[in-house]
Design an enzyme around this catalytic site. Structure first.
Site, PDB file in Angstrom:
ATOM      1  N   LYS A 199      -2.517  -8.789 -11.975  1.00  0.00           N
ATOM      2  CA  LYS A 199      -1.793 -10.007 -12.352  1.00  0.00           C
ATOM      3  C   LYS A 199      -0.282  -9.740 -12.335  1.00  0.00           C
ATOM      4  O   LYS A 199       0.157  -8.610 -12.385  1.00  0.00           O
ATOM      5  CB  LYS A 199      -2.208 -10.448 -13.763  1.00  0.00           C
TER       6      LYS A 199
ATOM      7  N   SER B  78      -4.732 -12.599 -24.001  1.00  0.00           N
ATOM      8  CA  SER B  78      -3.294 -12.625 -23.708  1.00  0.00           C
ATOM      9  C   SER B  78      -2.973 -13.850 -22.856  1.00  0.00           C
ATOM     10  O   SER B  78      -1.963 -14.528 -23.071  1.00  0.00           O
ATOM     11  CB  SER B  78      -2.879 -11.361 -22.942  1.00  0.00           C
TER      12      SER B  78
ATOM     13  N   ARG C  12     -15.710  -9.966 -26.455  1.00  0.00           N
ATOM     14  CA  ARG C  12     -15.522 -11.231 -27.157  1.00  0.00           C
ATOM     15  C   ARG C  12     -16.755 -12.116 -27.040  1.00  0.00           C
ATOM     16  O   ARG C  12     -17.337 -12.524 -28.013  1.00  0.00           O
ATOM     17  CB  ARG C  12     -14.311 -11.979 -26.603  1.00  0.00           C
TER      18      ARG C  12
ATOM     19  N   HIS D 288      -6.577  -7.619 -29.908  1.00  0.00           N
ATOM     20  CA  HIS D 288      -6.432  -6.207 -29.535  1.00  0.00           C
ATOM     21  C   HIS D 288      -6.174  -5.354 -30.789  1.00  0.00           C
ATOM     22  O   HIS D 288      -6.745  -4.279 -30.949  1.00  0.00           O
ATOM     23  CB  HIS D 288      -5.226  -6.010 -28.602  1.00  0.00           C
TER      24      HIS D 288
HETATM   25  O1  PNS Z   1      -6.853  -5.759 -20.170  1.00  0.00           O
HETATM   26  P1  PNS Z   1      -7.630  -5.719 -18.872  1.00  0.00           P
HETATM   27  O2  PNS Z   1      -6.751  -6.189 -17.737  1.00  0.00           O
HETATM   28  O3  PNS Z   1      -8.916  -6.468 -18.953  1.00  0.00           O
HETATM   29  O4  PNS Z   1      -7.981  -4.164 -18.599  1.00  0.00           O
HETATM   30  C1  PNS Z   1      -8.737  -3.772 -17.477  1.00  0.00           C
HETATM   31  C2  PNS Z   1      -8.737  -2.247 -17.324  1.00  0.00           C
HETATM   32  C3  PNS Z   1      -7.336  -1.695 -17.281  1.00  0.00           C
HETATM   33  C4  PNS Z   1      -9.456  -1.646 -18.502  1.00  0.00           C
HETATM   34  C5  PNS Z   1      -9.516  -1.922 -16.018  1.00  0.00           C
HETATM   35  O5  PNS Z   1      -8.973  -2.661 -14.979  1.00  0.00           O
HETATM   36  C6  PNS Z   1      -9.484  -0.444 -15.655  1.00  0.00           C
HETATM   37  O6  PNS Z   1     -10.123   0.373 -16.277  1.00  0.00           O
HETATM   38  N1  PNS Z   1      -8.676  -0.109 -14.619  1.00  0.00           N
HETATM   39  C7  PNS Z   1      -8.492   1.271 -14.186  1.00  0.00           C
HETATM   40  C8  PNS Z   1      -8.973   1.485 -12.761  1.00  0.00           C
HETATM   41  C9  PNS Z   1     -10.397   1.999 -12.745  1.00  0.00           C
HETATM   42  O7  PNS Z   1     -10.722   3.008 -13.353  1.00  0.00           O
HETATM   43  N2  PNS Z   1     -11.254   1.239 -12.064  1.00  0.00           N
HETATM   44  C10 PNS Z   1     -12.673   1.512 -12.005  1.00  0.00           C
HETATM   45  C11 PNS Z   1     -13.345   0.991 -13.263  1.00  0.00           C
HETATM   46  S1  PNS Z   1     -15.014   0.855 -13.007  1.00  0.00           S
END
Ligand code: PNS
Length: 157
Positions: free
Chosen positions: A41, A128, A90, A17
């Site tokens: 999670k 993570s 990644r 990150h």
């Molecule tokens: O680190 P992560 O858990 O992979 O992050 C995922 C994240 C937070 C980027 C994704 O879940 C997100 O954008 N959530 C916000 C909710 C949202 O906008 N959902 C629609 C996306 S298409």
């Protein structure tokens, strides 16, 4: 002013990150690392802890802020007047989900662009989750997360 949002769970932040944040900070005027408040999670670190830990490790970057958000990412990005969402990629395995999210975010907010930064090869296996698993099982996580994060993970376990 080009503001980029770098969203994620960051439970906890890893060197992967941090690499993306550093590189994003060189292409955006300002990067906001935004921690999602309701990850599906069960997190190891609370939201407040994650935000504080990220603040510690991004101190060297003058144009990086840390915040949290809930709800739709594009709604949050609009509030922050960000035109760019930054994502790290990644491996091919990340692609399908990220592609779907990028297209949905574009459908919801056509004025916001998602930019993908390819991970540095030394971090390509990092997540993570895998860092937490290795730490839980007594493996060495030296060099995978910043030292302060390593200390905090070991404290938790
Ligand atoms: O680190 P992560 O858990 O992979 O992050 C995922 C994240 C937070 C980027 C994704 O879940 C997100 O954008 N959530 C916000 C909710 C949202 O906008 N959902 C629609 C996306 S298409």
């Amino acid at each position: 002013m080009k503001i980029g949002i770098y969203p994620g769970s960051f439970d906890p932040i890893t060197n992967g990150h941090l690499d993306i944040i550093q590189r994003a900070s060189s292409i955006c005027d300002e990067v906001i690392v935004s921690v999602i408040t309701n990850p599906s999670k069960n997190p190891l670190f609370t939201l407040e802890e994650r935000v504080e830990l990220i603040k510690e490790v991004v101190k060297p970057f003058g144009n990086v802020k840390v915040d949290c958000f809930t709800g739709l990412l594009v709604d949050y990005a609009r509030i922050k007047e960000a035109k760019v969402i930054i994502k790290g990629l990644r491996a091919v395995s990340d692609f399908e989900y990220e592609f779907q999210m990028a297209l949905m975010n574009r459908k919801l907010a056509p004025e916001i662009e998602t930019i993908f930064l390819m991970t540095s090869s030394k971090n390509s296996y990092l997540s993570s989750s895998i860092v937490k698993e290795v730490a839980k099982l007594g493996g060495c996580i030296e060099g995978l997360v910043p030292d302060i994060i390593k200390k905090e993970i070991l404290k938790k376990l």
